[in-house]
Design an enzyme around this catalytic site. Sequence first.
Site: not given
Length: 421
Positions: A22-23, A118, A123, A308
């Site tokens: 995904k990243n 978030c 961030r 993560d």
Amino acid sequence: MDSIVVKGNGPLKGQIPIAGAKNACLTLMPATLLSEEPLTLTNAPRLSDIKTMSALLESLGAEVSSLQDGKVLALSSHNIDNHVADYEIVRKMRASNLVLGPMLARLGHAIVSLPGGCAIGARPMDLHIAALEAMGAEIELKEGYLHAIARGGLKGAVHELRFASVGATENTVMAATLAKGTTVLKNAAREPEIVDLVHCLRKMGAQIEGEGTSTITIQGVDRLNGATHPVVTDRIELGSYMLAPAIAGGEVELLGGRINLLAAFCEKLDAAGVSVTETEKGLMVARKGDLIHSVDVVTEVYPGFPTDLQAQMMALMCTADGTSVLEEKIFENRFMHAPELIRMGANIDVQGGVATVKGVKRLKGARVMATDLRASVSLILAGLAAEGETVVSRVYHVDRGYEHVVAKFAGIGAQIERVKE
Ligand code: EPZ
């Protein structure tokens, strides 16, 4: 709203194919904005975040076709006719801010909504802004939007990031590919997703050296061409599933996995009593003995232990024989899963950025709530080892980063289903 119901069902067995990252995909897709020619991404993950990025790029005038059941993305930015990244899309997904650098480099101006905070932290984007300003951009915040302009185009510069931010590195590297002159980015992030981005940009004709190190040098060129590029394996999806046989017992092969994507994580698993061996097709993971040993973890930028995977590792440590200390150093608010694990009978004490976890004999099923993407998977993992039934609500979080999550867990024998609530 859907929930996922998991019943602890003993040892697991089988194979799980690991998808594209995904990243990586979320930074590769905006690279299409750098060229008039088509960019094709293969091994793309099928995730809601990818759909959000597609919608954003289409709102700017790009064309995005999803082919072969979503595993291939055909992108073209021949006609970029809008340079405003709207709040309504950006607020859904922070990675939308990765269109700033490419748009500024290609068009000389861009207006990008600030994503806002978030669940896991404030961030900000100060590091992105400082790097682009060093390349001659003028950036002003107006009504929640960054208004950026590069009069006469961006210019190469020597710039040191205050912190090795993944996003700031990606935005800067993409912007520098079309800048006049040479950019030297110091204290750059070294994540495998950045290496993958640079490999793709090089195929598009960019001149870059140093990816994977903390100094990246980019020689600007006049234009970039099209390319076809396979998205690198998702090391975070990989690490998440490696913890399934660790927490529930059994033996599972992760297809496409490689230790070099997750060396620091594999070291911790080894110390915790989990064997990880490379096979022809991937990684075989199993417990070495009956017990999981407690290990201490500090999250760091790559090649350190990935933030993560912190939530998922905490789930494992909840079942360990002893006390472990987990320190979260990347995000200021990334222990939202702890109170949910405590609802399952875990013994966790959180003090600021440090969580002390005393292992318990057995977790107990309960109704719990997913608070963010990685927290959602840590609760599913805990459910695999718990007595009774665990119901995880707000699973839209998991769809952002894990494709076919129920099918993949069920494929190794987990008792798991998705239910409408
Ligand atoms: C990327 O986010 C990943 N997201 C995150 O994955 C991951 O947790 C993070 O890198 C760290 O590895 C994507 O790639 C889409 P950062 P990013 O800029 O780029 C601070 C997931 O679960 N910072 O390296 O946003 C920031 O607040 C997600 O898949 C500034 O202060 O991460 C944070 O504390 C979650 N100013 C730290 O740096 C800035 O301008 C790391 O952020 C930028 C960042």
